[in-house]
Design an enzyme around this catalytic site. Structure first.
Site, PDB file in Angstrom:
ATOM      1  N   PHE A   1      48.592  61.529  66.842  1.00 44.99           N
ATOM      2  CA  PHE A   1      47.690  61.094  67.907  1.00 44.99           C
ATOM      3  C   PHE A   1      46.242  60.944  67.447  1.00 44.99           C
ATOM      4  O   PHE A   1      45.422  60.437  68.182  1.00 44.99           O
ATOM      5  CB  PHE A   1      47.738  62.102  69.054  1.00 44.99           C
ATOM      6  CG  PHE A   1      49.125  62.291  69.619  1.00 44.99           C
ATOM      7  CD1 PHE A   1      49.714  61.306  70.389  1.00 44.99           C
ATOM      8  CD2 PHE A   1      49.834  63.448  69.359  1.00 44.99           C
ATOM      9  CE1 PHE A   1      50.979  61.482  70.910  1.00 44.99           C
ATOM     10  CE2 PHE A   1      51.099  63.632  69.873  1.00 44.99           C
ATOM     11  CZ  PHE A   1      51.681  62.644  70.654  1.00 44.99           C
TER      12      PHE A   1
ATOM     13  N   GLU B   1      46.309  78.245  66.539  1.00 42.13           N
ATOM     14  CA  GLU B   1      45.978  79.171  65.463  1.00 42.13           C
ATOM     15  C   GLU B   1      46.029  78.439  64.123  1.00 42.13           C
ATOM     16  O   GLU B   1      46.753  77.455  63.959  1.00 42.13           O
ATOM     17  CB  GLU B   1      46.929  80.359  65.452  1.00 42.13           C
ATOM     18  CG  GLU B   1      48.385  80.003  65.165  1.00 42.13           C
ATOM     19  CD  GLU B   1      49.274  81.221  65.119  1.00 42.13           C
ATOM     20  OE1 GLU B   1      48.922  82.178  64.417  1.00 42.13           O
ATOM     21  OE2 GLU B   1      50.320  81.221  65.795  1.00 42.13           O
TER      22      GLU B   1
ATOM     23  N   ASP C   1      63.507  68.327  65.954  1.00 42.92           N
ATOM     24  CA  ASP C   1      62.931  67.904  64.666  1.00 42.92           C
ATOM     25  C   ASP C   1      62.629  69.121  63.798  1.00 42.92           C
ATOM     26  O   ASP C   1      61.563  69.223  63.209  1.00 42.92           O
ATOM     27  CB  ASP C   1      61.663  67.083  64.898  1.00 42.92           C
ATOM     28  CG  ASP C   1      61.194  66.389  63.612  1.00 42.92           C
ATOM     29  OD1 ASP C   1      62.033  66.139  62.731  1.00 42.92           O
ATOM     30  OD2 ASP C   1      59.993  66.125  63.495  1.00 42.92           O
TER      31      ASP C   1
END
Length: 984
Positions: free
Chosen positions: A633, A701, A747
């Protein structure tokens, strides 16, 4: 007397030949008395007078010397004394007496066997003053009886050779101001050639640039500690000390001095650095030549002065060359995307001789007259930052649309602030694209009639371009937007006719530029009667109060009715009063105490989902350090998050790229909505999101070691099996958590596992759980979508049937990746070949040195029938047992025991299929070993087939990974020669 004369004559001849062998006096001995150096008669006291006789002789330099002799061997009871003059003690604590004498063998003298002696006695007496000729035997203290090591005979007399003896005796400690020595003869034939009395001292010396003065030992039992003083132009590094021994020797040097800055050690001194050289610090270093663009003109320089227009930064070491500011950046290129711009430039031609070059971006907003510029708004954002850039690119966002900007790019290094010349910068001017305008803020009713209404409004605060027209949307309030009308107006007013009389209408207006429509204004309500008023605006609070009061009355009535009904004992069901109630919200049924995954794509507005599951962060609490990559993105950055009253932490930041589509925005926020629902130590933790300012960001994180596949390739063969199993256990635990929540990852691969500095693995990358269109590992299926076939189960590849069982298949591939240290599954096979091979029942081969239990777990995960695959809960249990029983991990599957339906292990490459050693090494991805084997005895395939691990170490293949690959390939060749090839 005849005997005396013969001895004297012979002695005078002999001393010459014997004295030439004497060595020089040591420097640590200080003479108090030396009879050889006294000119004229010695004047010692002889008692009785017919005993010791003083005679003359010459030394090796024919210098006259005086000696004493006695030879009364014919008479009984001899007691002949010889006393020296008074000898001052000076600073001596202990004295040494050195006697050089000759002595005749009594056997060589006839008729003296009863009266001749071959020894004499040595005495001393201390006194504070000279007693003159006064002599009293009883006042003397015996030191020792002196005997000769060698005596001369009658034959020696004939050859005119006398044998000289040297004896040294130690006396002390002596305390009085002086002393006498005395020699007692008791019937010997002896001649005192010389008498030397001395004491020992530690002489002045320089050690480690410290001076130690003459020092006399205090006594015979201890060492004397002496503190040294530094030579000129030096200082103590450690206090210099040495110990003076009783033998006059310096022992055990401790500490030292070092030369001051500007001076270097030369021998025993500190010498000033000559012009053109310098020494910056105290110490043992030598003077150094001035670095480039600097010099010195005087001796003893501690640093070098920079030439004109060259500088040295405060933190630059003196050894660094003087430098200057860089020239301006070059080749500035701008890439405009709506209200953002990407600036790229080239490094300066002249770096000034420094590497610490950074770039600052000065942003100016300009009118249509370029000379009229002002600083940009603080709302403008720079990624990764505005100041201190180390890369030659920056993204500037949140600019105003249809506005002129000038960007000045400063090149700065560590000495820029020290220079007086003007700034070194390159400038570029741009005009941002037009964008959708901001909302219309207020709609005003100008006039009204029964069938029409006239409205006016102000232009949007931020037109972001040229306003082309306005869209006016209106509908009857009671219709609730089920039916509405749209008309367009060129200006900021409009008259709407053909309205129903005495009806309330809702109006919204939005402006349009070349970039498209802006956001609708808020809703305004007007009634088309003459007495209508605006519900929004000044009277809106009155309406809200009235509505609130009405709602309150209704609620109160309902509550009262319920309470009265319960009081009267009426029940509509037989359930207990403490029955848990089910709450419906956002179309999802929520059960108290049970956590279930909620698909954010079921929300009409993705913003609503992300706010429900993720924490909104203030962008000012986030600092972006650098761009580390590009995601699906937008960019992926590393940075820091500092929340109020909390410790600053390192974070990873995903940004939504400029010019995103609505679908990309939904998917981007969907990933955050997914992560926000998970809370597990092996699932990547979402820190929060930024949706109320641009760019939109997801903050997670930070995992220091990055993706697991790259990390394993970088550290090939560097971990124990237990460590690898620990990583796999963490991944399985995270997947069990996801499976329990009803979430299917779709995935799962080593590239989507992140690992931190403590080797903790965490499942990540939930944005691809639905769409994988941009994945390079994907392949088209018959349904038209894309999936990563190398990691995907057969049923998911063929029928798009994704379940937790298909994730288990993928986990088996991850297990294979980990045990093979990041090998690519199925190597260079095409995706279609992979699908065909898996469908025919072939499976990946056993990784090198993989324990049998782990490979069996892989095969279980790759069962074609998904119902036969283990659950993640079972996988975690299996790995826990292996960790608790590490001995089970030492069992390695033999080649003969392997299943027959395995693909050829491409880490075990058949040597016979290659013509050269280089081809074979390339086939195993160990091409870096080619240079090592070139020119050695293992340069052919036949000789390499006989190589051992020790042989490889000898030729330079010391890394474990390549060693194992080569040995494994050789063993595979032996196996294939016995059993035939493995099917493919």
């Amino acid at each position: 007397m005849d005997c005396h004369l013969s001895i004297l004559i012979l002695f005078g001849c002999c001393v010459l030949s014997c004295s030439r062998e004497l060595s020089p006096q040591p420097s640590n001995e200080v003479n108090l008395l030396d009879s050889k150096t006294i000119q004229g008669e010695l004047g010692w006291i002889s008692y009785p007078s017919h005993g010791w006789e003083e005679i003359s002789g010459v030394d090796e330099h024919y210098t006259p010397i005086r000696t004493y002799q006695v030879c009364n061997v014919m008479d009984h009871s001899q007691n002949n004394w010889l006393r020296t003059n008074w000898v001052p003690r000076n600073s001596a604590q202990k004295i040494y007496v050195e006697l050089k004498f000759t002595l005749r063998d009594c056997n060589s003298i006839p008729l003296v066997l009863g009266t001749c002696k071959e020894t004499f006695n040595l005495y001393y007496m201390e006194s504070d003053d000279d007693h003159g000729v006064k002599f009293l035997e009883h006042q003397f203290t015996k030191i020792d009886t002196i005997a000769a090591d060698e005596s001369f005979t009658q034959m020696d007399l004939g050859d005119r050779i006398l044998k000289l003896n040297t004896e040294i005796r130690e006396v002390g400690p002596v305390n009085k101001k002086g002393f006498y020595l005395a020699f007692q003869d008791v019937g010997a034939c002896v001649a005192l050639v010389s008498v030397r009395v001395y004491f020992k001292k530690c002489p002045f010396t320089v050690k480690n640039l410290a001076m130690f003065p003459d020092t006399v030992p205090m006594d015979s039992q201890s060492l004397v500690e002496v503190r040294g003083s530094c030579v000129n132009n030096s200082k103590e590094e450690d206090p210099p000390r040495m110990y003076c021994s009783t033998e006059g020797e310096w022992l055990v040097p401790i500490g030292k001095c070092t030369c001051n800055a500007g001076y270097e050690e030369r021998g025993f001194i500190c010498q000033a650095c000559r012009p053109g050289f310098y020494k910056a610090l105290d110490g043992v270093a030598k003077c150094t030549k001035c670095p480039p663009h600097s010099s010195t003109q005087e001796d003893g320089s501690m640093n070098c002065r920079c030439e004109n227009n060259y500088f040295r930064a405060e933190k630059d070491p003196p050894s660094m060359a003087c430098t200057r500011p860089p020239s301006a950046p070059r080749n500035v290129i701008s890439n405009i995307n709506e209200t953002s711009v990407i600036l790229d430039w080239s490094w300066p031609l002249d770096t000034g001789g420094r590497k610490d070059i950074t770039f600052n971006i000065i942003c100016k907003k300009c009118g249509w007259n370029v000379r009229q510029c002002e600083p940009c708004s603080p709302n403008v954002r720079f990624l990764p930052r505005q100041l201190g850039l180390t890369n030659t690119t920056v993204t500037v966002t949140d600019l105003l649309a249809h506005t002129n900007y000038t960007f000045e790019i400063d090149a700065i290094n560590g000495v820029s602030e020290l220079s007086s010349p003007p700034r070194q910068f390159a400038a570029v001017s741009i005009t941002t694209n037009q964008a959708a305008p901001s909302p219309v803020m207020t709609i005003k009713k100008d006039r009204t009639s029964r069938n029409s209404i006239s409205l006016s409004w102000q232009e949007p605060e931020h037109p972001n371009g040229i306003i082309l027209d306005y869209e006016v949307k209106y509908y009857e309030k009671q219709e609730q937007e089920t039916s509405y009308t749209i008309l367009r107006a060129r200006g900021t007013n409009v008259t709407i006719s053909s309205l129903k009389p005495d009806t309330t209408y809702v109006f919204q207006i939005r402006a349009r530029t070349a970039a498209g429509y802006g956001t609708n204004s808020r809703k305004f309500e007007f009634e088309n009667s003459p007495d209508s008023f605006s519900i929004s605006g000044e009277n809106s609070h009155v309406v809200m109060i009235a509505i609130s009061a009405a709602v309150a009355i209704i609620v109160l009535t309902v509550v009262t009715y319920v309470l009265v009904g319960r009081f009267c004992g009426y029940h509509k069901s037989k359930h207990s009063s403490d029955e848990k109630r089910l709450h419906f919200g956002n179309g999802h049924l929520r059960l108290p105490g049970l956590r279930t995954y909620v698909d954010p794509h079921t929300y009409e507005d993705p913003t609503q989902a992300v706010h429900e599951f993720a924490k909104e962060l203030d962008a000012t609490n986030i600092a972006i350090d650098k761009v580390v990559g590009a995601g699906e993105f937008g960019e992926v950055c590393s940075g820091r998050l500092k929340l109020p009253s909390k410790k600053e932490i390192s974070v990873a930041i995903k940004t939504l790229k400029v010019g995103y589509t609505e679908k990309q925005r939904r998917d981007f926020l969907g990933e955050a909505s997914i992560m926000g629902q998970f809370d597990h130590p092996n699932i990547i933790r979402l820190e929060g999101v930024v949706t109320k300012s641009k760019p939109v960001m997801i903050v997670t994180e930070y995992m220091e070691n990055g993706s697991l596949d790259s990390f394993l390739r970088k550290h090939d063969a560097q971990f124990t099996v237990i460590q690898l199993v620990g990583m796999l256990r963490g991944i399985a635990s995270g997947m069990k958590y996801l499976s329990d929540m009803g979430y299917v990852h779709r995935d799962l691969a080593a590239r989507n596992i992140l690992i931190n500095s403590n080797l903790v693995c965490k499942v990540s990358d939930f944005g691809l759980s639905r769409v994988l269109e941009d994945d390079p590992e994907a392949a088209y299926t018959t349904r038209g979508g894309k999936i990563p076939v190398r990691w995907t189960s057969p049923e998911a590849t063929a029928y798009r049937k994704f379940t937790s069982a298909s994730d288990v298949w993928s986990y088996g591939i991850v297990l294979w990746e980990v045990m093979s240290y990041g090998e690519r599954p199925y190597w260079e096979m095409s995706n279609q070949d992979v699908i065909k091979a898996v469908d025919e029942g072939y499976r990946l081969p056993l990784p090198m040195d993989c324990p049998a239990a782990l490979y069996q777990l892989m095969l279980d995960c790759w069962q074609k029938d998904r119902n036969n695959r283990p659950k993640f809960e079972q996988i975690v249990s299996i790995l826990d047992k292996l960790i608790r029983n590490p001995g089970s991990l030492k069992i390695i599957t033999s080649a003969a025991a392997r299943p027959s339906n395995l693909l050829l292990d491409q880490s075990n490459v058949d040597i016979a299929t290659f013509h050269t050693t280089g081809d074979w090494l390339n086939g195993m991805r160990t091409a870096h070993c080619k240079e090592i084997f070139t020119g050695v005895e293992y340069s052919s395939c036949d000789t390499i087939a006989k190589i051992s691990t020790d042989d490889m170490k000898k030729v330079g293949v010391t890394v474990v990974g390549p060693q194992k690959k080569i040995i494994s390939s050789i063993k595979a060749l032996e196996t294939q020669s016995k059993n035939g090839p493995v099917p493919v």
